[in-house]
Write a protein that holds these residues in place. Structure first.
Motif, PDB file in Angstrom:
ATOM      1  N   THR A 179     -22.634   1.961   4.518  1.00  0.00           N
ATOM      2  CA  THR A 179     -22.355   2.068   3.093  1.00  0.00           C
ATOM      3  C   THR A 179     -20.951   1.534   2.865  1.00  0.00           C
ATOM      4  O   THR A 179     -19.969   2.145   3.308  1.00  0.00           O
ATOM      5  N   ALA A 180     -20.853   0.381   2.253  1.00  0.00           N
ATOM      6  CA  ALA A 180     -19.548  -0.253   2.087  1.00  0.00           C
ATOM      7  C   ALA A 180     -18.625   0.605   1.228  1.00  0.00           C
ATOM      8  O   ALA A 180     -19.019   1.078   0.164  1.00  0.00           O
ATOM      9  N   ILE A 181     -17.420   0.829   1.711  1.00  0.00           N
ATOM     10  CA  ILE A 181     -16.442   1.563   0.921  1.00  0.00           C
ATOM     11  C   ILE A 181     -16.155   0.776  -0.360  1.00  0.00           C
ATOM     12  O   ILE A 181     -16.229  -0.448  -0.383  1.00  0.00           O
ATOM     13  N   GLY A 182     -15.846   1.476  -1.423  1.00  0.00           N
ATOM     14  CA  GLY A 182     -15.624   0.815  -2.699  1.00  0.00           C
ATOM     15  C   GLY A 182     -14.176   0.766  -3.131  1.00  0.00           C
ATOM     16  O   GLY A 182     -13.851   0.222  -4.186  1.00  0.00           O
ATOM     17  N   GLU A 183     -13.290   1.359  -2.322  1.00  0.00           N
ATOM     18  CA  GLU A 183     -11.867   1.345  -2.644  1.00  0.00           C
ATOM     19  C   GLU A 183     -11.092   0.705  -1.503  1.00  0.00           C
ATOM     20  O   GLU A 183     -11.196   1.136  -0.346  1.00  0.00           O
ATOM     21  N   PHE A 184     -10.334  -0.335  -1.832  1.00  0.00           N
ATOM     22  CA  PHE A 184      -9.508  -1.037  -0.856  1.00  0.00           C
ATOM     23  C   PHE A 184      -8.039  -0.822  -1.215  1.00  0.00           C
ATOM     24  O   PHE A 184      -7.721  -0.539  -2.377  1.00  0.00           O
ATOM     25  N   TYR A 185      -7.146  -0.989  -0.234  1.00  0.00           N
ATOM     26  CA  TYR A 185      -5.743  -0.674  -0.481  1.00  0.00           C
ATOM     27  C   TYR A 185      -4.819  -1.756   0.049  1.00  0.00           C
ATOM     28  O   TYR A 185      -4.858  -2.098   1.232  1.00  0.00           O
ATOM     29  N   LEU A 186      -3.970  -2.266  -0.839  1.00  0.00           N
ATOM     30  CA  LEU A 186      -2.923  -3.217  -0.482  1.00  0.00           C
ATOM     31  C   LEU A 186      -1.604  -2.459  -0.463  1.00  0.00           C
ATOM     32  O   LEU A 186      -1.170  -1.924  -1.490  1.00  0.00           O
ATOM     33  N   ILE A 187      -0.981  -2.384   0.708  1.00  0.00           N
ATOM     34  CA  ILE A 187       0.255  -1.629   0.881  1.00  0.00           C
ATOM     35  C   ILE A 187       1.400  -2.572   1.199  1.00  0.00           C
ATOM     36  O   ILE A 187       1.322  -3.351   2.149  1.00  0.00           O
ATOM     37  N   ASP A 188       2.445  -2.511   0.394  1.00  0.00           N
ATOM     38  CA  ASP A 188       3.658  -3.295   0.611  1.00  0.00           C
ATOM     39  C   ASP A 188       4.760  -2.327   1.036  1.00  0.00           C
ATOM     40  O   ASP A 188       5.273  -1.552   0.215  1.00  0.00           O
ATOM     41  N   LYS A 189       5.108  -2.360   2.302  1.00  0.00           N
ATOM     42  CA  LYS A 189       6.083  -1.404   2.831  1.00  0.00           C
ATOM     43  C   LYS A 189       7.501  -1.684   2.340  1.00  0.00           C
ATOM     44  O   LYS A 189       8.294  -0.761   2.176  1.00  0.00           O
ATOM     45  N   THR A 190       7.830  -2.955   2.137  1.00  0.00           N
ATOM     46  CA  THR A 190       9.168  -3.310   1.683  1.00  0.00           C
ATOM     47  C   THR A 190       9.437  -2.761   0.287  1.00  0.00           C
ATOM     48  O   THR A 190      10.508  -2.210   0.008  1.00  0.00           O
ATOM     49  N   LYS A 191       8.457  -2.896  -0.597  1.00  0.00           N
ATOM     50  CA  LYS A 191       8.610  -2.424  -1.975  1.00  0.00           C
ATOM     51  C   LYS A 191       8.172  -0.969  -2.147  1.00  0.00           C
ATOM     52  O   LYS A 191       8.321  -0.395  -3.231  1.00  0.00           O
ATOM     53  N   LYS A 192       7.595  -0.382  -1.075  1.00  0.00           N
ATOM     54  CA  LYS A 192       7.029   0.958  -1.142  1.00  0.00           C
ATOM     55  C   LYS A 192       6.057   1.045  -2.316  1.00  0.00           C
ATOM     56  O   LYS A 192       6.153   1.899  -3.197  1.00  0.00           O
ATOM     57  N   ASP A 193       5.115   0.122  -2.278  1.00  0.00           N
ATOM     58  CA  ASP A 193       4.155  -0.008  -3.362  1.00  0.00           C
ATOM     59  C   ASP A 193       2.738  -0.057  -2.797  1.00  0.00           C
ATOM     60  O   ASP A 193       2.507  -0.619  -1.726  1.00  0.00           O
ATOM     61  N   MET A 194       1.793   0.550  -3.497  1.00  0.00           N
ATOM     62  CA  MET A 194       0.390   0.451  -3.108  1.00  0.00           C
ATOM     63  C   MET A 194      -0.453   0.162  -4.337  1.00  0.00           C
ATOM     64  O   MET A 194      -0.256   0.753  -5.396  1.00  0.00           O
ATOM     65  N   GLN A 195      -1.389  -0.755  -4.174  1.00  0.00           N
ATOM     66  CA  GLN A 195      -2.353  -1.045  -5.215  1.00  0.00           C
ATOM     67  C   GLN A 195      -3.755  -0.790  -4.671  1.00  0.00           C
ATOM     68  O   GLN A 195      -4.079  -1.220  -3.566  1.00  0.00           O
ATOM     69  N   GLU A 196      -4.547  -0.104  -5.450  1.00  0.00           N
ATOM     70  CA  GLU A 196      -5.939   0.147  -5.084  1.00  0.00           C
ATOM     71  C   GLU A 196      -6.812  -0.889  -5.775  1.00  0.00           C
ATOM     72  O   GLU A 196      -6.621  -1.187  -6.950  1.00  0.00           O
ATOM     73  N   VAL A 197      -7.749  -1.452  -5.033  1.00  0.00           N
ATOM     74  CA  VAL A 197      -8.712  -2.378  -5.606  1.00  0.00           C
ATOM     75  C   VAL A 197     -10.079  -1.708  -5.539  1.00  0.00           C
ATOM     76  O   VAL A 197     -10.607  -1.463  -4.464  1.00  0.00           O
ATOM     77  N   MET A 198     -10.612  -1.406  -6.686  1.00  0.00           N
ATOM     78  CA  MET A 198     -11.920  -0.752  -6.757  1.00  0.00           C
ATOM     79  C   MET A 198     -12.948  -1.800  -7.143  1.00  0.00           C
ATOM     80  O   MET A 198     -12.755  -2.550  -8.101  1.00  0.00           O
ATOM     81  N   THR A 199     -14.024  -1.899  -6.388  1.00  0.00           N
ATOM     82  CA  THR A 199     -15.039  -2.911  -6.651  1.00  0.00           C
ATOM     83  C   THR A 199     -16.293  -2.285  -7.251  1.00  0.00           C
ATOM     84  O   THR A 199     -16.749  -1.236  -6.807  1.00  0.00           O
TER      85      THR A 199
END
Length: 304
Positions: free
Chosen positions: A94-114
């Motif tokens: 069952t493919a997960i529907g939430e992916f995560y882009l983590i930028d450690k330098t900026k201490k930022d995370m974006q969630e990509v929901m498909t």
């Protein structure tokens, strides 16, 4: 020797990104088998997926890898001269529907929901764990790993990381150790990430970035779209085809274009585009050996 090799890869990635103002390039990826006992009353009917974390010097991207197989199956059926418009897909994940882009330098995370290939970008809180590292070690996949524990999102996690692969990343939102996490699980065994392989990426084109056609959204809006798709998948896909001019790019299905591989177009004219108006119905059935529970009373995140 391994550590010297990958430190060198990271140095090259940093140099390339300093010279060119562009998305960071992935230099490696680590594969996991993800299992989640989503229904505590039926522990033998757990969710399963093949997932991967793409690794850069300063960022990482966690996504499903199993969607590739579904894409290949869809394309093969539609390329068949005898295709009658009825798509049938058998799955053992069952493919997960939430992916995560983590930028450690900026201490930022974006969630990509498909949602059926539509990518929705949601601003999220940067995940940080307070790890306790022990002297206990074991070997995983030929790498010497060290044990670390933490409390995160209502669960007690044990992770095994290796400094032979000097990426402070891991599966899902777990990260921040002085080496790559190869294995992790919570204390009850409800959530597990098992190591399934490590690959170098040397094409210089695999960018860790959000696809340009992704739409900014909120979690509430994204969940409303997901419910609409679940209620009537065929109507949703027909509406999607109409919005895209009668066709969509197969490479966009399941969200895999978030890890770009040199493609400059995600529109109808893109290479590999499939005419979704030819599809009359979708039939996705679980393989006989895969019967996960549809009920979730045990989410991965037990606390905000």
């Amino acid at each position: 020797m391994k550590r010297v090799l990958y430190v060198s890869l990271i140095a090259l990635a940093i140099s390339a990104n300093t010279k060119a103002q562009e998305a960071e390039k992935a230099v490696a990826k680590v594969h996991y088998i993800f299992k989640h006992i989503n229904d505590s009353t039926q522990r033998d009917k757990f969710l399963r997926d093949e997932v991967v974390t793409y690794l850069g010097a300063n960022s990482s991207y966690y996504t499903s890898n199993s969607t590739n197989r579904a894409q290949e199956s869809l394309k093969k059926q539609m390329d068949d001269p005898a295709f009658d418009g009825n798509v049938k897909i058998s799955r053992d994940v069952t493919a997960i529907g939430e992916f995560y882009l983590i930028d450690k330098t900026k201490k930022d995370m974006q969630e990509v929901m498909t949602v059926a290939g539509d990518q929705l970008v949601i601003a999220s809180t940067f995940p940080e764990q307070d790890w306790s590292v022990s002297d206990e070690t074991k070997e995983i996949g030929g790498y010497s790993c060290q044990k670390a524990t933490t409390s995160f999102k209502g669960r007690q996690y044990t992770a095994w990381f290796t400094t032979e692969l000097p990426f402070s990343s891991g599966p899902w939102k777990l990260q921040g150790l002085p080496g790559l996490i190869l294995e992790a699980s919570d204390a009850k065994g409800d959530v597990t990430f098992s190591y399934a392989g490590f690959d170098k990426i040397e094409d210089g084109e695999t960018a860790i970035q959000i696809a340009p056609n992704a739409v900014k959204s909120t979690k509430k809006e994204a969940l409303k779209l997901l419910e609409a798709f679940k209620a009537n998948p065929q109507a949703y896909m027909q509406s999607k085809a109409a919005r895209s001019g009668g066709s969509i790019n197969i490479s966009g299905t399941g969200g895999t274009t978030v890890i770009a591989t040199g493609s400059k177009s995600n529109g109808p004219a893109a290479k590999g585009a499939l005419d979704m108006s030819r599809i009359k119905s979708f039939s996705v059935q679980n393989a006989e050996s895969y019967k996960p529970s549809r009920d979730t009373n045990n989410p991965i995140e037990l606390t905000p």
